[in-house]
Each structure stands twice: as C-alpha cells, then as structure tokens.
Design a protein around this motif. Structure first.
Motif, PDB file in Angstrom:
ATOM      1  N   THR A 112     -11.282  -2.037  -3.054  1.00 27.90           N
ATOM      2  CA  THR A 112     -10.293  -0.812  -3.539  1.00 27.90           C
ATOM      3  C   THR A 112     -10.124  -1.652  -4.451  1.00 27.90           C
ATOM      4  N   PHE A 113      -9.033  -0.967  -5.832  1.00 24.87           N
ATOM      5  CA  PHE A 113      -8.713  -2.345  -6.378  1.00 24.87           C
ATOM      6  C   PHE A 113      -7.158  -1.658  -6.388  1.00 24.87           C
ATOM      7  N   CYS A 114      -6.335  -1.937  -5.414  1.00 19.00           N
ATOM      8  CA  CYS A 114      -4.851  -2.260  -5.450  1.00 19.00           C
ATOM      9  C   CYS A 114      -4.448  -2.333  -3.473  1.00 19.00           C
ATOM     10  N   ASP A 115      -3.873  -2.866  -3.460  1.00 17.00           N
ATOM     11  CA  ASP A 115      -3.321  -3.093  -2.142  1.00 17.00           C
ATOM     12  C   ASP A 115      -2.473  -1.492  -1.874  1.00 17.00           C
ATOM     13  N   PHE A 136      -2.466   0.940   0.270  1.00 16.03           N
ATOM     14  CA  PHE A 136      -4.381   1.544   0.914  1.00 16.03           C
ATOM     15  C   PHE A 136      -3.647   1.945   2.695  1.00 16.03           C
ATOM     16  N   GLU A 137      -3.579   2.294   3.314  1.00 15.58           N
ATOM     17  CA  GLU A 137      -2.833   2.479   4.214  1.00 15.58           C
ATOM     18  C   GLU A 137      -4.126   3.132   5.802  1.00 15.58           C
ATOM     19  N   GLU A 138      -5.419   2.775   5.656  1.00 12.85           N
ATOM     20  CA  GLU A 138      -5.893   3.662   6.467  1.00 12.85           C
ATOM     21  C   GLU A 138      -5.971   3.088   7.615  1.00 12.85           C
ATOM     22  N   GLU A 139      -5.338   1.816   8.259  1.00  9.03           N
ATOM     23  CA  GLU A 139      -4.998   1.122   9.409  1.00  9.03           C
ATOM     24  C   GLU A 139      -3.140   0.696   9.726  1.00  9.03           C
ATOM     25  N   ASN A 140      -2.636   1.963   8.610  1.00 14.04           N
ATOM     26  CA  ASN A 140      -1.253   2.492   8.978  1.00 14.04           C
ATOM     27  C   ASN A 140      -0.694   1.044   7.733  1.00 14.04           C
ATOM     28  N   VAL A 141       0.747   1.496   7.513  1.00 16.08           N
ATOM     29  CA  VAL A 141       1.577   0.545   6.791  1.00 16.08           C
ATOM     30  C   VAL A 141       1.661  -0.492   6.814  1.00 16.08           C
ATOM     31  N   PRO A 142       0.865  -1.777   6.538  1.00 17.93           N
ATOM     32  CA  PRO A 142       0.714  -2.548   6.211  1.00 17.93           C
ATOM     33  C   PRO A 142       1.756  -3.691   6.701  1.00 17.93           C
ATOM     34  N   THR A 143       1.727  -4.799   7.624  1.00 20.66           N
ATOM     35  CA  THR A 143       3.550  -4.964   8.301  1.00 20.66           C
ATOM     36  C   THR A 143       3.164  -6.796   7.176  1.00 20.66           C
ATOM     37  N   SER A 144       2.450  -7.295   6.462  1.00 16.26           N
ATOM     38  CA  SER A 144       2.876  -8.798   5.810  1.00 16.26           C
ATOM     39  C   SER A 144       2.468  -8.598   3.890  1.00 16.26           C
ATOM     40  N   TRP A 145       2.998  -9.007   3.505  1.00 13.62           N
ATOM     41  CA  TRP A 145       2.771  -8.936   1.681  1.00 13.62           C
ATOM     42  C   TRP A 145       1.252  -9.334   1.984  1.00 13.62           C
ATOM     43  N   PHE A 146       0.461 -10.729   2.132  1.00 12.99           N
ATOM     44  CA  PHE A 146      -0.919 -10.583   2.425  1.00 12.99           C
ATOM     45  C   PHE A 146      -1.312 -10.493   3.536  1.00 12.99           C
ATOM     46  N   HIS A 147      -1.896  -9.517   3.552  1.00 12.12           N
ATOM     47  CA  HIS A 147      -2.882  -8.780   5.200  1.00 12.12           C
ATOM     48  C   HIS A 147      -3.684  -8.533   5.216  1.00 12.12           C
ATOM     49  N   GLY A 148      -4.652  -9.136   4.079  1.00 14.35           N
ATOM     50  CA  GLY A 148      -6.273  -8.489   4.212  1.00 14.35           C
ATOM     51  C   GLY A 148      -6.638  -8.081   3.365  1.00 14.35           C
ATOM     52  N   GLY A 149      -5.687  -7.368   2.825  1.00 16.52           N
ATOM     53  CA  GLY A 149      -5.993  -5.572   1.925  1.00 16.52           C
ATOM     54  C   GLY A 149      -7.497  -6.269   1.478  1.00 16.52           C
ATOM     55  N   GLY A 184      -8.001  -4.691  -1.797  1.00 17.14           N
ATOM     56  CA  GLY A 184      -7.473  -5.005  -2.949  1.00 17.14           C
ATOM     57  C   GLY A 184      -7.959  -6.054  -3.613  1.00 17.14           C
ATOM     58  N   LEU A 185      -7.929  -5.556  -5.454  1.00 17.85           N
ATOM     59  CA  LEU A 185      -8.186  -6.786  -6.345  1.00 17.85           C
ATOM     60  C   LEU A 185      -5.828  -7.419  -6.594  1.00 17.85           C
ATOM     61  N   LEU A 186      -5.349  -6.680  -6.698  1.00 18.23           N
ATOM     62  CA  LEU A 186      -4.157  -6.541  -6.854  1.00 18.23           C
ATOM     63  C   LEU A 186      -3.355  -6.316  -5.336  1.00 18.23           C
ATOM     64  N   THR A 187      -2.184  -6.984  -4.629  1.00 20.78           N
ATOM     65  CA  THR A 187      -1.619  -6.001  -3.948  1.00 20.78           C
ATOM     66  C   THR A 187      -0.561  -5.832  -4.301  1.00 20.78           C
ATOM     67  N   HIS A 188       0.242  -5.148  -3.296  1.00 20.90           N
ATOM     68  CA  HIS A 188       0.975  -4.647  -3.936  1.00 20.90           C
ATOM     69  C   HIS A 188       2.234  -4.967  -4.803  1.00 20.90           C
ATOM     70  N   ARG A 189       2.545  -4.804  -5.706  1.00 15.46           N
ATOM     71  CA  ARG A 189       3.790  -5.651  -6.755  1.00 15.46           C
ATOM     72  C   ARG A 189       2.535  -6.445  -7.772  1.00 15.46           C
ATOM     73  N   GLN A 190       1.301  -6.252  -8.333  1.00 15.50           N
ATOM     74  CA  GLN A 190       0.595  -6.458  -9.386  1.00 15.50           C
ATOM     75  C   GLN A 190       0.346  -8.074  -8.678  1.00 15.50           C
ATOM     76  N   VAL A 191       0.274  -8.130  -8.020  1.00 17.09           N
ATOM     77  CA  VAL A 191       0.019  -9.948  -7.617  1.00 17.09           C
ATOM     78  C   VAL A 191      -1.916 -10.141  -7.636  1.00 17.09           C
ATOM     79  N   PRO A 192      -2.652 -10.747  -8.845  1.00 20.74           N
ATOM     80  CA  PRO A 192      -3.784 -11.132  -8.384  1.00 20.74           C
ATOM     81  C   PRO A 192      -4.010 -11.596  -7.189  1.00 20.74           C
ATOM     82  N   LYS A 193      -5.415 -11.414  -6.611  1.00 28.64           N
ATOM     83  CA  LYS A 193      -5.753 -11.687  -6.408  1.00 28.64           C
ATOM     84  C   LYS A 193      -7.058 -12.904  -6.990  1.00 28.64           C
TER      85      LYS A 193
END
Length: 510
Positions: A313-316, A318-331, A333-342
């Motif tokens: 998807t375009f960003c992280d 995203f909550e199919e498997e619940n709220v992520p527990t870590s900033w980088f978590h294998g989401g 997204g092309l972007l992490t939360h808070r717009q950090v580009p991968k």
C-alpha cells in the motif's frame, strides 16, 4: 562488460499502468491526519491516479444504519469526507464494495482485527438497496461523468475462506450478478468488475467467465491480486517468508489474459488491484533496499501486461494485524508513519520522473526520453528471490546514451543498503520503537537518496555512462543537454582555489 548502445529512436511509449492505482488500508483510516499527510506527499512525488482499499461498507464507515425500531438509514458522513479529500489530492477512488455491514450479515465470521464481516447478506434485496443508495449518492454528489471514470469492484478475494464465507464460488457469483446489475441500474455507464481473486486460484477464471457470459451479467473489467511469498514463518510481532523470483509477479500479471483467452472476457481491461512481494503487513522485507531492487524489474516490466498494477500500500497507516508495535515493522507502505520514505518509495518516485518515450529496456535498466530533450535512466542490481544467488557487492551498468548539445549535465541519485535507506539508519540508531522528534528528523535526512552531479562531454551525439551500483542499489540518472551562455567578465579560472577550467565558457578557455 560490454557497453549497451541505447538507440536514438524510440521503441515505444511508457504506459502509466504502473501508477494507475495504489492500495490503502481500510477506508476509515483515511480520516486520520497522518494518513492524509502521507497521501499528500505521495501525490506530490509520484501522482497515483486511483486509490483502492477495503471496508467502504464496514460498520466503522457508518453507511448502513438501523435504528432500534428497525428503521434503515444510509449515512455518507465519512464517505464524503474520505472521497472529497481523495479528489482534493488528485486521486480518484477505485471503489471496492465490501465488507458486509453487521445488520445485513448472515453470520459472525470476520477478517482482521477490525473485524470486517465476510458473510453473504441475509437479504439480497437489502444488499441491492445498499449498493443502489451508495452508487446513487456518489453520482449525485460527484456527477455521473466523474463517477463513470471510477472502477467499481465487487468484494475482495472471494476465493479465500478468510475473505468470503467458505470461499463459496456460487454464492460469490450470485453476489457479483446482483451487485453488477444494481450498479448498472443506477447508471449504465458506470464500470463494474471482479472477481479480485488472490494468487493460486486461476481455476476461478473459467467458471466466472462462463457464469457472466451465460447469464449476460454486466462486466467492464477483470481483477486479480499478485504476491510471490511463501508460507508465513511467524515470530513475535512479525513474519518471515521465502520469495519467488520477481519475474513470478510478471507471470501473475499475465495470468488473467492467458486464462480468459477465447472467452467473451478476453479483451476486457485487466487490473491487478493488489500486488507486492509478501502478502503480510509485518514482513521486514518491505522496509529494505533489497525490496526496491526486487520490484524494479516488475515496476518497469509490467507496463505492457495489464491496465494497472496497484502497489499494496502507499503508507504504513494500516491495521489488518492490529496496531504496529514498532516504527519499522515490515508494513506494506511505501512510507512509514509520519512520512519517512522507504527505499521502494524512491523506486516509485524515480519512475515518476522517467519521461514517456522509451529508448531501451534491459534486465537491469530502463532508458527514457522526455519532451524537453532530457534522457533519464533507471538502473538496478538484479536480485532473484530466496533461491537466487547472493547479490555481489557491486554491479556494473555501462550505457552509450544519445543526447544533443556539446556537453551534458549528469545528475544521479542512489538508494542502496546505505544511501537513501531509513531502515538501515533506524537499525544503526538501535531500532527505537517510538523515535523521538529528533530521531525522526535524522531518519528523514537519512532517507534522502545520495546525490551526485557532474558535466560530461557529448561525443558524436552520445554520452558514455558508466554506473557502478552498490549492493541492492536502485539508481536514477538524468542527462540534460548543456548549451553554455556567455557572461561578460566572468572567468572561473580567477576563483581562488580553482584548478579546473572545464566549466569556463569556450571563448574563455586557453
């Protein structure tokens, strides 16, 4: 290695199928500020045409409401906010009709932690009334001419029991028929399609084609999903998987037309409404430079196979498997939360700057020309999935590129295991689960592609381009014709510390 001579004449046009659509988390997430800020950035840098996500009819969007005394009302408060914002940002909805509102559901089976109901409707007439109300509202609010450009897809992955009760094929076919006819009853010019099946279920194509043909069911496009990962190997709050070679994604893109050849659906548009390497939103592969190199031949090679292939998807947010527990978590997204580009974000951003005229394609490069005389090169180190050989530390790409003018300005951006790699920087920072504002600034800085520039001679209408790519690198090169202008009195040789007269105007050189 030998040098590849890029032809001066085009070999085709670069289709925009690669950015026709992008995926998103469920529709309710589009109400969040972080989501909207991420989408705004994606649209500035890449510019997707459509956006598709689940849950438009799920309870948290509040569309289908039933009072305590049994009165039904359709509410579009959230739908309007979401779709209005999409259109403000220059992206149109690729409408997915699902999941089932609880008050219409025939059972309690759900998917994801937010519990999208996957059961058929208890009353088909009530489902048709809901679809009619939604589609009619969209036409009234946005105009028939606009909504006729929005594809309307019926459900999501009905071939999987996790998304459609018992993966009941005949029940889905009935749902599709009812939905498609209802959409067309509102406006015959609206576009409807399906069946949005997941990989590994191509046996659905023949019976689906036979059903819609025999019953003369409306269908304007077909859709499928594509992933190349093996069984999930679960660890706490994460997943690892094997990966097929990236070419397997291109084979999946080509599958619908292969299986529909000779049927009445053979010439319909084909939309891959989800694709990625892994189908898991907690697989660290999505965050890596390897992932960008892995998808480069897919992004560049899929343009002629299908009408669209939508990155999931375009960003992280995203909550199919619940709220992520870590900033980088294998989401996804092309972007992490808070717009950090991968790194894969940069692959897409590079592609958006490639130009529309294709000059050359290769196993490790794509060369295009722009209307204003520039030549652009996207190059990558090939990788082969789990069973492929380990990527070496270096990969060479040598090209002879056509260009006008006496000299060229050569600008290069790089993303690899070190450069433009926020995931690598995050690991070096100690993998903070909740980065501080300062750490976020550092991650954004480290996410910028490395940049270099130089001037190069144009000899006989060509520039020799020698690119050494680091491990898992994707690189973007722009060559701009240089036509020096005279500036009276300026002489760079008189600058303190100057030792190179290459940039002096021709009449100023000794």
């Amino acid at each position: 290695m030998s040098r590849v001579t890029v032809p001066g004449e085009p070999i085709g046009r670069l289709s925009e199928s690669w950015r026709h659509c992008v995926g998103t988390g469920r529709m309710n997430l589009a109400l969040r500020a972080d989501y909207q800020e991420s989408l705004a950035k994606v649209q500035r840098d890449i510019g997707f045409r459509y956006i598709r996500g689940h849950g438009l009819l799920s309870d948290d969007m509040g569309v289908h409401r039933v009072s305590g005394d049994g009165v039904t009302r359709y509410s579009f408060t959230y739908v309007d906010q979401v779709f209005d914002r999409f259109l403000e940002l220059g992206v149109r909805p690729f409408v997915e009709l699902g999941f089932m509102p609880t008050a219409l559901a025939s059972g309690e089976d759900t998917v994801f932690w937010w519990k999208g109901n996957i059961t058929p409707p208890t009353d088909p007439d009530e489902w048709a009334a809901l679809v009619r109300a939604v589609v009619r509202h969209l036409v009234e609010r946005y105009g028939a001419a606009e909504v006729r450009t929005w594809p309307i897809e019926v459900w999501n992955e009905p071939n999987l029991p996790g998304f459609w009760k018992d993966a009941d094929q005949q029940a889905y076919f009935r749902l599709y028929e009812l939905t498609a006819r209802t959409v067309k009853d509102v406006d015959a010019g609206l576009r409807v399609g399906g069946p949005a099946i997941s990989p590994g279920s191509d046996e659905w194509w023949a019976p689906f084609a036979e059903f819609v043909t025999r019953h003369d069911v409306p269908i304007d496009f077909v859709s499928r999903h594509a992933y190349t990962s093996g069984p999930a190997q679960h660890v706490p709050f994460g997943t690892y998987q094997t990966l097929d070679a990236p070419e397997a994604l291109l084979d999946q893109f080509a599958a619908p037309r292969k299986h529909l050849a000779g049927t009445a659906l053979a010439d319909l548009p084909v939309h891959i409404t989800e694709y990625n390497s892994s189908y898991r939103p907690d697989n660290p592969i999505h965050d890596t430079a390897y992932h960008a190199a892995y998808l480069a031949p897919v992004l560049t090679g899929g343009t002629e196979l299908v009408d669209s292939y939508s990155y999931w998807t375009f960003c992280d947010v995203f909550e199919e498997e619940n709220v992520p527990t870590s900033w980088f978590h294998g989401g996804f997204g092309l972007l992490t939360h808070r717009q950090v580009p991968k790194p894969t974000y940069h692959l897409y951003a590079f592609m958006a700057r490639m130009g529309t005229t294709v000059l050359a394609r290769g196993r490790d490069h794509l060369v295009c020309a722009t209307d204003d005389g520039r030549v652009t090169v996207l190059a990558w180190q090939p990788v082969g999935g789990t069973d492929g050989p380990d990527a070496p530390e270096r990969h060479e790409v040598r090209l002879s590129v056509p260009l006008t003018g006496p000299r060229a300005f050569v600008r290069r951006e790089r993303v690899n295991e070190h450069d433009g790699n926020a995931f690598g920087a995050w690991r070096e920072l100690g993998r903070p689960r909740s980065p501080s504002p300062r750490a976020l600034d550092v991650l954004r800085d480290c996410a910028r592609p490395a940049l270099e520039h130089r001037q190069a001679p144009v000899v006989a209408g060509r520039v020799d381009l020698d690119l050494t790519l680091a491990r898992h690198e994707v690189t973007f090169v722009e060559l701009v014709p240089v036509h020096p202008e005279h500036h009276e009195g300026l002489d760079d040789r008189r600058l303190l510390g100057a030792s190179d007269d290459r940039l002096a105007a021709p009449h100023e050189r000794p």
